[in-house]
Write a protein that holds these residues in place. Structure first.
Motif, PDB file in Angstrom:
ATOM      1  N   VAL A 164       8.700   0.146  -5.383  1.00 42.16           N
ATOM      2  CA  VAL A 164       8.262  -0.876  -6.334  1.00 42.16           C
ATOM      3  C   VAL A 164       8.803  -2.246  -5.938  1.00 42.16           C
ATOM      4  O   VAL A 164       8.073  -3.243  -5.871  1.00 42.16           O
ATOM      5  CB  VAL A 164       8.713  -0.530  -7.773  1.00 42.16           C
ATOM      6  CG1 VAL A 164       8.513  -1.731  -8.697  1.00 42.16           C
ATOM      7  CG2 VAL A 164       7.936   0.657  -8.299  1.00 42.16           C
ATOM      8  N   SER A 165      10.089  -2.312  -5.637  1.00 40.26           N
ATOM      9  CA  SER A 165      10.705  -3.582  -5.274  1.00 40.26           C
ATOM     10  C   SER A 165      10.124  -4.139  -3.980  1.00 40.26           C
ATOM     11  O   SER A 165       9.954  -5.354  -3.829  1.00 40.26           O
ATOM     12  CB  SER A 165      12.221  -3.410  -5.128  1.00 40.26           C
ATOM     13  OG  SER A 165      12.797  -3.087  -6.372  1.00 40.26           O
ATOM     14  N   ALA A 166       9.815  -3.249  -3.039  1.00 37.72           N
ATOM     15  CA  ALA A 166       9.214  -3.690  -1.776  1.00 37.72           C
ATOM     16  C   ALA A 166       7.845  -4.321  -2.026  1.00 37.72           C
ATOM     17  O   ALA A 166       7.505  -5.360  -1.453  1.00 37.72           O
ATOM     18  CB  ALA A 166       9.094  -2.511  -0.814  1.00 37.72           C
ATOM     19  N   LEU A 167       7.045  -3.707  -2.899  1.00 36.43           N
ATOM     20  CA  LEU A 167       5.729  -4.260  -3.217  1.00 36.43           C
ATOM     21  C   LEU A 167       5.848  -5.593  -3.949  1.00 36.43           C
ATOM     22  O   LEU A 167       5.054  -6.506  -3.719  1.00 36.43           O
ATOM     23  CB  LEU A 167       4.929  -3.255  -4.053  1.00 36.43           C
ATOM     24  CG  LEU A 167       4.550  -1.943  -3.366  1.00 36.43           C
ATOM     25  CD1 LEU A 167       3.755  -1.055  -4.319  1.00 36.43           C
ATOM     26  CD2 LEU A 167       3.761  -2.195  -2.098  1.00 36.43           C
ATOM     27  N   VAL A 168       6.835  -5.707  -4.819  1.00 35.20           N
ATOM     28  CA  VAL A 168       7.079  -6.978  -5.512  1.00 35.20           C
ATOM     29  C   VAL A 168       7.418  -8.067  -4.502  1.00 35.20           C
ATOM     30  O   VAL A 168       6.944  -9.201  -4.586  1.00 35.20           O
ATOM     31  CB  VAL A 168       8.211  -6.828  -6.550  1.00 35.20           C
ATOM     32  CG1 VAL A 168       8.637  -8.196  -7.085  1.00 35.20           C
ATOM     33  CG2 VAL A 168       7.766  -5.943  -7.706  1.00 35.20           C
ATOM     34  N   ASN A 169       8.237  -7.715  -3.506  1.00 38.20           N
ATOM     35  CA  ASN A 169       8.611  -8.683  -2.477  1.00 38.20           C
ATOM     36  C   ASN A 169       7.431  -9.087  -1.601  1.00 38.20           C
ATOM     37  O   ASN A 169       7.457 -10.138  -0.966  1.00 38.20           O
ATOM     38  CB  ASN A 169       9.731  -8.108  -1.600  1.00 38.20           C
ATOM     39  CG  ASN A 169      11.076  -8.185  -2.279  1.00 38.20           C
ATOM     40  OD1 ASN A 169      11.329  -9.087  -3.057  1.00 38.20           O
ATOM     41  ND2 ASN A 169      11.928  -7.229  -2.004  1.00 38.20           N
ATOM     42  N   LEU A 170       6.410  -8.246  -1.560  1.00 39.98           N
ATOM     43  CA  LEU A 170       5.206  -8.568  -0.792  1.00 39.98           C
ATOM     44  C   LEU A 170       4.239  -9.434  -1.601  1.00 39.98           C
ATOM     45  O   LEU A 170       3.187  -9.809  -1.106  1.00 39.98           O
ATOM     46  CB  LEU A 170       4.507  -7.280  -0.346  1.00 39.98           C
ATOM     47  CG  LEU A 170       5.232  -6.482   0.740  1.00 39.98           C
ATOM     48  CD1 LEU A 170       4.502  -5.164   1.004  1.00 39.98           C
ATOM     49  CD2 LEU A 170       5.352  -7.280   2.023  1.00 39.98           C
ATOM     50  N   GLY A 171       4.608  -9.749  -2.848  1.00 42.57           N
ATOM     51  CA  GLY A 171       3.813 -10.683  -3.632  1.00 42.57           C
ATOM     52  C   GLY A 171       3.064 -10.094  -4.803  1.00 42.57           C
ATOM     53  O   GLY A 171       2.370 -10.818  -5.531  1.00 42.57           O
ATOM     54  N   TYR A 172       3.192  -8.789  -5.035  1.00 45.77           N
ATOM     55  CA  TYR A 172       2.497  -8.171  -6.155  1.00 45.77           C
ATOM     56  C   TYR A 172       3.315  -8.302  -7.439  1.00 45.77           C
ATOM     57  O   TYR A 172       4.546  -8.342  -7.397  1.00 45.77           O
ATOM     58  CB  TYR A 172       2.219  -6.689  -5.865  1.00 45.77           C
ATOM     59  CG  TYR A 172       1.280  -6.481  -4.703  1.00 45.77           C
ATOM     60  CD1 TYR A 172      -0.097  -6.622  -4.877  1.00 45.77           C
ATOM     61  CD2 TYR A 172       1.768  -6.164  -3.442  1.00 45.77           C
ATOM     62  CE1 TYR A 172      -0.963  -6.447  -3.808  1.00 45.77           C
ATOM     63  CE2 TYR A 172       0.906  -5.992  -2.365  1.00 45.77           C
ATOM     64  CZ  TYR A 172      -0.459  -6.135  -2.549  1.00 45.77           C
ATOM     65  OH  TYR A 172      -1.315  -5.971  -1.498  1.00 45.77           O
ATOM     66  N   LYS A 173       2.622  -8.344  -8.572  1.00 48.15           N
ATOM     67  CA  LYS A 173       3.308  -8.377  -9.846  1.00 48.15           C
ATOM     68  C   LYS A 173       3.985  -7.036 -10.082  1.00 48.15           C
ATOM     69  O   LYS A 173       3.493  -5.995  -9.659  1.00 48.15           O
ATOM     70  CB  LYS A 173       2.318  -8.667 -10.981  1.00 48.15           C
ATOM     71  CG  LYS A 173       1.702 -10.060 -10.900  1.00 48.15           C
ATOM     72  CD  LYS A 173       0.734 -10.292 -12.052  1.00 48.15           C
ATOM     73  CE  LYS A 173       0.118 -11.679 -11.973  1.00 48.15           C
ATOM     74  NZ  LYS A 173      -0.854 -11.910 -13.065  1.00 48.15           N
TER      75      LYS A 173
END
Length: 207
Positions: A164-173
């Motif tokens: 989840v945190s990796a996806l957030v860092n890629l710009g996703y909410k």
């Protein structure tokens, strides 16, 4: 070999800085991220150092954090990625973001760095996917996230939270990332590793 410099900032330039250690000024090349983190002139600082010795040059590369130094070492192990390209990547992306992009095979994110084209990004992603995990850099992506619990997951896992945190860092909410990883967990199982959950989550997001 020089592994660390502890002294005072003498000057900070666009691509390097000078660190005064006992009256000797060391010219250190660094990413824009590291240079921005340095204190003002005359103030104390510590830099981790990678020393590069070639026939025509003796250069020092500095890092404020071990994660950045480790990422630099990893990047420069890839053929075609020299110190300049590695520093460009670390200027454009935090180590955790680089790790997340590699794990997700997100070549577009890697090409944000100056001088890194699609072919080089593909080589970085393919050669470093397994090595990123072994160094623990993938977990660095989670440190910039907003927590370790995964709402709605039953049961929650550290790997899912990291994804989840990796996806957030890629710009996703975060809400989108949580929903995507929850679906990935249901498909792959609660024991799925972060290396599997990140690309599966991206697939759920339509990437």
């Amino acid at each position: 070999m020089i592994a660390k410099l502890k002294g005072r900032v003498d000057e900070i330039n666009r691509e390097n800085c000078v660190i005064d250690v006992g009256g000797v000024g060391y010219l250190v090349r660094a990413s824009s991220r590291t240079l921005a983190a340095l204190p003002g002139a005359g103030e104390a600082c510590t830099l981790l150092i990678e020393t590069s010795i070639r026939e025509d040059a003796f250069e020092l590369f500095g890092f404020t954090a071990a994660e950045e130094r480790d990422c630099y070492r990893l990047l420069t192990s890839v053929q075609g990625v020299g110190p300049k390209a590695a520093l460009a990547l670390l200027s454009a992306l935090a180590p955790g973001d680089i790790a997340a992009a590699i794990l997700a095979d997100d070549k577009a994110t890697l090409t944000r760095a100056d001088g890194v084209g699609p072919k080089l990004a593909m080589r970085i992603a393919s050669e470093l996917k397994d090595k990123v995990s072994s160094l623990g850099l993938a977990i660095a992506a989670a440190k910039a996230g907003s927590g370790t619990a995964l709402p709605g997951a039953a049961p929650a896992s550290e790997a899912a939270a990291d994804a989840v945190s990796a996806l957030v860092n890629l710009g996703y909410k975060r809400a989108e990332a949580v929903a995507a990883v929850n679906k990935a967990v249901k498909k792959l199982g609660a024991a799925a590793a972060v290396q599997a959950l990140i690309p599966a989550g991206l697939q759920e997001l339509g990437q």
